[in-house]
Design a protein around this motif. Structure first.
Motif, PDB file in Angstrom:
ATOM      1  N   LEU A 157       0.839  -1.387  -0.008  1.00  0.00           N
ATOM      2  CA  LEU A 157      -0.134  -0.220   0.056  1.00  0.00           C
ATOM      3  C   LEU A 157       0.797   1.223   0.045  1.00  0.00           C
ATOM      4  N   GLY A 158       1.854   1.138   0.803  1.00  0.00           N
ATOM      5  CA  GLY A 158       2.708   2.194   0.739  1.00  0.00           C
ATOM      6  C   GLY A 158       3.362   2.715  -0.638  1.00  0.00           C
ATOM      7  N   MET A 159       3.688   1.708  -1.314  1.00  0.00           N
ATOM      8  CA  MET A 159       4.214   1.770  -2.629  1.00  0.00           C
ATOM      9  C   MET A 159       3.230   2.497  -3.733  1.00  0.00           C
ATOM     10  N   LEU A 160       2.086   2.027  -3.720  1.00  0.00           N
ATOM     11  CA  LEU A 160       1.062   2.567  -4.608  1.00  0.00           C
ATOM     12  C   LEU A 160       0.639   3.966  -4.061  1.00  0.00           C
ATOM     13  N   ASN A 161       0.740   4.110  -2.709  1.00  0.00           N
ATOM     14  CA  ASN A 161      -0.061   5.328  -2.179  1.00  0.00           C
ATOM     15  C   ASN A 161       0.947   6.560  -2.595  1.00  0.00           C
ATOM     16  N   TRP A 162       2.476   6.194  -2.700  1.00  0.00           N
ATOM     17  CA  TRP A 162       3.314   7.125  -3.124  1.00  0.00           C
ATOM     18  C   TRP A 162       3.292   7.653  -4.464  1.00  0.00           C
ATOM     19  N   THR A 163       2.454   6.917  -5.347  1.00  0.00           N
ATOM     20  CA  THR A 163       2.332   7.499  -6.667  1.00  0.00           C
ATOM     21  C   THR A 163       1.601   9.057  -6.570  1.00  0.00           C
ATOM     22  N   HIS A 164       1.017   9.496  -5.534  1.00  0.00           N
ATOM     23  CA  HIS A 164       0.261  10.658  -5.289  1.00  0.00           C
ATOM     24  C   HIS A 164       1.339  11.558  -5.609  1.00  0.00           C
ATOM     25  N   GLN A 165       2.691  11.185  -5.068  1.00  0.00           N
ATOM     26  CA  GLN A 165       3.699  12.240  -5.241  1.00  0.00           C
ATOM     27  C   GLN A 165       4.441  12.707  -6.573  1.00  0.00           C
ATOM     28  N   TRP A 166       4.277  11.587  -7.455  1.00  0.00           N
ATOM     29  CA  TRP A 166       4.952  11.659  -8.491  1.00  0.00           C
ATOM     30  C   TRP A 166       4.131  11.508  -9.979  1.00  0.00           C
ATOM     31  N   PHE A 167       3.153  11.072  -9.839  1.00  0.00           N
ATOM     32  CA  PHE A 167       2.108  10.539 -11.139  1.00  0.00           C
ATOM     33  C   PHE A 167       1.629  11.845 -11.534  1.00  0.00           C
ATOM     34  N   SER A 168       1.563  12.035 -12.850  1.00  0.00           N
ATOM     35  CA  SER A 168       1.245  13.464 -13.583  1.00  0.00           C
ATOM     36  C   SER A 168      -0.049  12.752 -14.751  1.00  0.00           C
ATOM     37  N   PRO A 169      -1.256  13.265 -14.581  1.00  0.00           N
ATOM     38  CA  PRO A 169      -2.075  12.852 -15.718  1.00  0.00           C
ATOM     39  C   PRO A 169      -1.733  13.164 -16.969  1.00  0.00           C
ATOM     40  N   THR A 170      -0.746  14.036 -17.113  1.00  0.00           N
ATOM     41  CA  THR A 170      -0.169  14.172 -18.597  1.00  0.00           C
ATOM     42  C   THR A 170       0.973  13.757 -18.862  1.00  0.00           C
ATOM     43  N   GLY A 171       1.256  12.619 -18.189  1.00  0.00           N
ATOM     44  CA  GLY A 171       2.608  12.062 -18.153  1.00  0.00           C
ATOM     45  C   GLY A 171       2.548  10.919 -19.346  1.00  0.00           C
ATOM     46  N   GLU A 172       3.529  10.329 -19.673  1.00  0.00           N
ATOM     47  CA  GLU A 172       3.856   9.507 -20.624  1.00  0.00           C
ATOM     48  C   GLU A 172       2.788   8.058 -20.459  1.00  0.00           C
ATOM     49  N   LEU A 173       2.696   7.951 -19.344  1.00  0.00           N
ATOM     50  CA  LEU A 173       1.724   6.427 -19.152  1.00  0.00           C
ATOM     51  C   LEU A 173       0.537   6.882 -18.496  1.00  0.00           C
ATOM     52  N   ALA A 174      -0.609   6.082 -18.625  1.00  0.00           N
ATOM     53  CA  ALA A 174      -1.744   6.229 -18.040  1.00  0.00           C
ATOM     54  C   ALA A 174      -1.876   5.535 -16.795  1.00  0.00           C
ATOM     55  N   SER A 175      -2.738   5.960 -15.709  1.00  0.00           N
ATOM     56  CA  SER A 175      -2.820   5.450 -14.462  1.00  0.00           C
ATOM     57  C   SER A 175      -2.833   3.798 -14.864  1.00  0.00           C
ATOM     58  N   GLN A 176      -3.684   3.259 -15.605  1.00  0.00           N
ATOM     59  CA  GLN A 176      -3.902   1.738 -15.577  1.00  0.00           C
ATOM     60  C   GLN A 176      -2.637   1.309 -15.948  1.00  0.00           C
ATOM     61  N   GLU A 177      -2.009   1.796 -16.729  1.00  0.00           N
ATOM     62  CA  GLU A 177      -0.543   1.246 -17.245  1.00  0.00           C
ATOM     63  C   GLU A 177       0.252   1.240 -16.142  1.00  0.00           C
ATOM     64  N   ILE A 178       0.446   2.305 -15.418  1.00  0.00           N
ATOM     65  CA  ILE A 178       1.265   2.145 -14.222  1.00  0.00           C
ATOM     66  C   ILE A 178       0.975   1.215 -13.189  1.00  0.00           C
ATOM     67  N   ALA A 179      -0.238   1.246 -12.913  1.00  0.00           N
ATOM     68  CA  ALA A 179      -0.904   0.146 -11.897  1.00  0.00           C
ATOM     69  C   ALA A 179      -0.562  -1.229 -12.475  1.00  0.00           C
ATOM     70  N   ASP A 180      -0.745  -1.673 -13.759  1.00  0.00           N
ATOM     71  CA  ASP A 180      -0.376  -3.017 -14.247  1.00  0.00           C
ATOM     72  C   ASP A 180       1.026  -3.170 -13.750  1.00  0.00           C
ATOM     73  N   ASP A 181       1.950  -2.154 -14.177  1.00  0.00           N
ATOM     74  CA  ASP A 181       3.463  -2.251 -14.041  1.00  0.00           C
ATOM     75  C   ASP A 181       3.876  -2.434 -12.466  1.00  0.00           C
ATOM     76  N   LEU A 182       3.232  -1.630 -11.749  1.00  0.00           N
ATOM     77  CA  LEU A 182       3.651  -1.671 -10.419  1.00  0.00           C
ATOM     78  C   LEU A 182       3.268  -2.932  -9.743  1.00  0.00           C
ATOM     79  N   VAL A 183       2.054  -3.639 -10.183  1.00  0.00           N
ATOM     80  CA  VAL A 183       1.549  -4.689  -9.415  1.00  0.00           C
ATOM     81  C   VAL A 183       2.245  -5.628  -9.922  1.00  0.00           C
ATOM     82  N   ASP A 184       2.605  -6.009 -11.095  1.00  0.00           N
ATOM     83  CA  ASP A 184       3.532  -6.820 -11.668  1.00  0.00           C
ATOM     84  C   ASP A 184       4.776  -6.836 -11.029  1.00  0.00           C
TER      85      ASP A 184
END
Length: 199
Positions: A157-184
């Motif tokens: 949960l700590g790893m996933l929650n920390w995305t609020h510090q660095w994720f950008s909605p206008t970034g290269e990857l969408a939230s679903q793509e990042i979620a897939d990579d982090l969970v993998d």
């Protein structure tokens, strides 16, 4: 009239979410909220009893978003691995798709008085307990190796929650793509996997 009031309350919640994120709960005054809404401070009390009540409503909304599907996932006819993947991906996407609200959820909940804080924490503890039960089932079935379950859940949960510090909605990857990579990454680590044998 009721519809207009509901729309104004929704606007107030959105503005409070932004200001609490930018300035912090303690540094945001009722006057700040009134100014952002373009109304007199006294008029705010028609829509909300206090700043504390506003924080409570925001936190309840945040907890409802994060925990909305956890019981359904737990009850689904899926393996522990499938349940954990689904729960963690859902968690990560909600964090990244609701950055301001989740930031308040993570940082401002301690500003509630003890009775309200206890109610909010009970919801969070239920969520964490369901994840613990999923992991315990996975260990019992042999899908997961034996680990300190509570520590592992908090780490994930700590790893996933920390995305609020660095994720950008206008970034290269969408939230679903990042979620897939982090969970993998969480489930399989960095170790290279053997290549599939050629047929």
């Amino acid at each position: 009239m009721a519809q207009r009031k509901a729309a104004r309350e929704d606007q107030l919640l959105q503005i409070a979410t932004r200001l609490f994120k930018e300035k912090g709960y303690r540094n945001t005054s009722m006057q700040d909220l009134a100014d952002a809404l373009g109304m007199q401070k006294a008029s705010l009390y028609y829509y909300i009893e206090s700043k504390e009540e506003l924080l409570r409503r925001l936190l309840e909304h945040a907890f409802a978003l994060v925990g909305a599907q956890i019981d359904e996932i737990y009850a689904a006819d899926l393996t522990p691995t499938e349940k954990l993947c689904l729960a963690l991906k859902n968690h990560a996407v909600i964090v990244m798709d609701n950055l301001n609200l989740v930031s308040i959820y993570l940082h401002e909940y301690r500003n509630l008085p003890p009775r309200r804080l206890k109610q909010v924490l009970q919801v969070r503890q239920h969520y964490e307990q369901v994840l613990i039960q999923i992991m315990q089932a996975g260990i019992a079935s042999g899908e997961f190796r034996a680990v300190n379950v509570k520590m592992t859940v908090f780490g994930l949960l700590g790893m996933l929650n920390w995305t609020h510090q660095w994720f950008s909605p206008t970034g290269e990857l969408a939230s679903q793509e990042i979620a897939d990579d982090l969970v993998d990454l969480a489930l399989h680590g960095l170790a290279a996997r053997p290549a599939a044998p050629r047929r």
